[in-house]
Scaffold this motif. Sequence first.
Motif, PDB file in Angstrom:
ATOM      1  N   SER A   1      -4.867   6.350   7.493  1.00 26.64           N
ATOM      2  CA  SER A   1      -3.893   7.280   6.589  1.00 26.64           C
ATOM      3  C   SER A   1      -4.249   8.603   7.224  1.00 26.64           C
ATOM      4  CB  SER A   1      -4.522   7.251   4.957  1.00 26.64           C
ATOM      5  OG  SER A   1      -5.718   7.866   4.869  1.00 26.64           O
TER       6      SER A   1
ATOM      7  N   ILE B   1      -3.932   7.011  -2.744  1.00 20.36           N
ATOM      8  CA  ILE B   1      -3.248   5.888  -1.980  1.00 20.36           C
ATOM      9  C   ILE B   1      -3.855   4.562  -2.921  1.00 20.36           C
ATOM     10  CG2 ILE B   1      -3.584   4.339   0.222  1.00 20.36           C
ATOM     11  CD1 ILE B   1      -4.501   6.677   1.874  1.00 20.36           C
TER      12      ILE B   1
ATOM     13  N   VAL C   1      -0.183  12.297   1.508  1.00 25.82           N
ATOM     14  CA  VAL C   1      -0.685  11.381   2.380  1.00 25.82           C
ATOM     15  C   VAL C   1       0.851  11.116   3.096  1.00 25.82           C
ATOM     16  CG1 VAL C   1      -1.257   8.891   2.739  1.00 25.82           C
ATOM     17  CG2 VAL C   1      -2.144  10.342   0.862  1.00 25.82           C
TER      18      VAL C   1
ATOM     19  N   ILE D   1       0.847  -1.177   0.133  1.00 26.93           N
ATOM     20  CA  ILE D   1       0.075   0.038  -0.093  1.00 26.93           C
ATOM     21  C   ILE D   1       1.104   1.247  -0.120  1.00 26.93           C
ATOM     22  CG2 ILE D   1      -1.833   1.079   1.304  1.00 26.93           C
ATOM     23  CD1 ILE D   1      -2.026  -1.579   2.739  1.00 26.93           C
ATOM     24  N   THR D   2       0.616   2.043  -0.921  1.00 28.37           N
ATOM     25  CA  THR D   2       1.523   3.313  -1.022  1.00 28.37           C
ATOM     26  C   THR D   2       0.761   4.528  -1.012  1.00 28.37           C
ATOM     27  OG1 THR D   2       1.401   3.414  -3.213  1.00 28.37           O
ATOM     28  CG2 THR D   2       3.386   2.251  -2.415  1.00 28.37           C
ATOM     29  N   GLY D   3       1.281   5.716  -0.409  1.00 26.22           N
ATOM     30  CA  GLY D   3       0.529   6.795  -0.179  1.00 26.22           C
ATOM     31  C   GLY D   3       1.559   8.133  -0.846  1.00 26.22           C
TER      32      GLY D   3
ATOM     33  N   LEU E   1       0.931   6.188   6.933  1.00 25.48           N
ATOM     34  CA  LEU E   1      -0.166   4.894   6.685  1.00 25.48           C
ATOM     35  C   LEU E   1       0.081   4.070   7.744  1.00 25.48           C
ATOM     36  CD1 LEU E   1       0.245   4.051   3.006  1.00 25.48           C
ATOM     37  CD2 LEU E   1      -1.660   4.840   3.849  1.00 25.48           C
TER      38      LEU E   1
END
Lengths: 273, 449
Positions: free
Chosen positions: B323, B217, B309, B209-211, B312
């Motif tokens: 987030s 996201i 973001v 999962i990347t922000g 996380l």
Amino acid sequence: MAESSQSKSGGKKRSRSESEGDPDADADAASLQSIQLENDLNFTDTAIALQMMKAQFPKLDKVVVRPFILRSQLYSSVKDRTQVDRDLESLKKEAVVRVFKLNTGKDDHAIMFMDDYLAQMENAVKRYDAKDKQLSDVFDWFKQYVIKSKTDVSISHPELCSLLSNGGDVTEKHVTLLINAGLLTCQLIDQNLYWFVIPNIGSILKGLSQGRKELLSLINRTKYKEMVLANLEKKRLRLSPLDIRFHIRDLIGSGLLKTVQSPIGLLIRLSRD
Amino acid sequence: MWTWKALKQREDGLLRPSAFRRGVVSSRASSLQLSNAKEFISLHRGAINSLEIDSTEGEGRYLLSAASDGTVAVFDTHRPTSSSTSSCASIAQHHPLFHLPRAHKFAISRALWYPVDTGLFITASFDHYVKLWDTNSTQVVLDYKLPAKVYGIAMSSIATSHSLIATATADVQVRLCDLASGAFAHTLSGHRDGVMSLEWSSSTEFVLITGGCDGAIRFWDIRRPGTFLLLDQSLSQLGTRPPLLPTPTPSNNESTSLPASSKSSSSTPILPAQKRRSHKKIQLKPPTQSSHPGMASSQNRATAHYGAVNGLRATADGFYLLSSGSDSRLRLWDIESGRNTLVNYEAMSIQTSKPIQLAVTPDSSLVFVPCLASLKAYDLWSGTTINTYRGHYESVNCCFFNAQDQELYTGSNDRQILVWSPSIPAATQIEEADSKGGITSIDQDNWSD
């Protein structure tokens, strides 16, 4: 990327009215929803707070604006913020209210009842006389297709064009006309996305941000950074056309001020950190 | 609730041991105070950016800290190195086991333990390098040069088939570095601006999962190209779990709306934004043709936050994602449905320039968020503020909750690491004095007759 099998025009709106079994829902739906709240048997706190604050909206002499409520004001009146968010979401989906993102401050949103917004839009369109009469059909298309089906705060360019084209052929000039009339604004971060805006609200927004600063500096100048609410309500703000209760509610909801019970009454204190 | 009555009930069998343990843990976690029994002597000369305790099974003991002056230090949280004795209280002092003064040229943004054991640790810095260190010899074993400054790294703690380090840089691509081979495995592209925070899923070893700084996201399955889920803040569900779908009926009206939602259980779910575009008649621009469902998401402009973001954290059960964004909002997402649960965490102000580290208790009851110079603890499900921890002089960057001892460690720009431990009730102090036979409590007189 599967295509839905709906081939009728004005997809979402038509299916909702069909499922309700009401064939001519167009004209009636708008007026029905505005009195839907009053016909409901059970109210939510959020709905009551919205009605109350709409009634308390200050009367402005220079600009004619229909009442709108800031989201932070709702947070200050109803205790449970999560419930406020959820109720607001369901009110948005039922198209009773409309939420707009404002460009003052970090996360400001303004809430306006749908009939107020439509009346405000009519005023704005009347005042803005388009040079080319053919292009002014876009306002009707906007009202009929875009507002009814898109309940978000923003819309992307391809989607806007496709929704407007349900009324007729759309060119870039139509979109420019909408922006010039003050119904849409380009987002700064992305050229392809537009915010919905309340038309003719610019001077009030300026008053909003200046009024906030003035109220905060007023409390900051006191010795203990607090003031009794009764005394505070009697003051008038120089820079803002909105009255002081509007600003107090807004600042309490966004967390910059907090209320403290004291033997004298309610105190408003500047919250640190 | 930990009371003598609860202990007696456990003895009698009226309260199950697991319930008793949960009650003790949660009451300790919600009564944290600045510790007056323990402190870390930090030799860092710069802001502390990252704190992490190793996740070896059953013993989270060593605290790894990294600072903006390029230094790394490791502390032992169980055994103090010395204690400062004063007249009434003795505070156990923990000096670093080792302190590397020049680990990197510029600021270190994140330091991680190798998930399997404490033999290795990984540091990532603004000098574009990710370095792998051997703990015993404190030497660099491997390093990776990245094209831009590294904001964060992550390694999956449940991975058995891969040992990949995911790196988030100011470049738009997320690179996966392979520990086993010492080279880059693949790159994930889709973000439109730098990536600030990332996290591996706590339930699957292949989901990342990347922000990003663009506010999006994205969920990536590393076995396939492209994003399979993009969180959109305007898609929400009322309640922490989505409502049950109505059973499909043979009528025509409902069957048109149901396939869109029921298809989400298939292996290639439809991105939520695509559903809305499906019922148009005339379009000015044709939709971009793509051969793969994952590739279409680079056109998807949905944002999860109105700013970058910068933090996380997934809950330990893998169902929810928290987030935090630079629009000063904290959002709770339901991972399985990909929707915003609309839980409103009361007003906070989050610093905008750096990635921050959030912490969640393992039983998913509290979330700790650094808000400028203080740290706030919120109830995860209702969003009410439980506690505010004020102790640092400048903005707090990172926090870590030690689930073993229910202690919270926070690091901030004022170069200090503070320990917050559960407040011990006065009853135990009196008990200790009686059992030892000597006078240890402050209140008792020294000269009683």
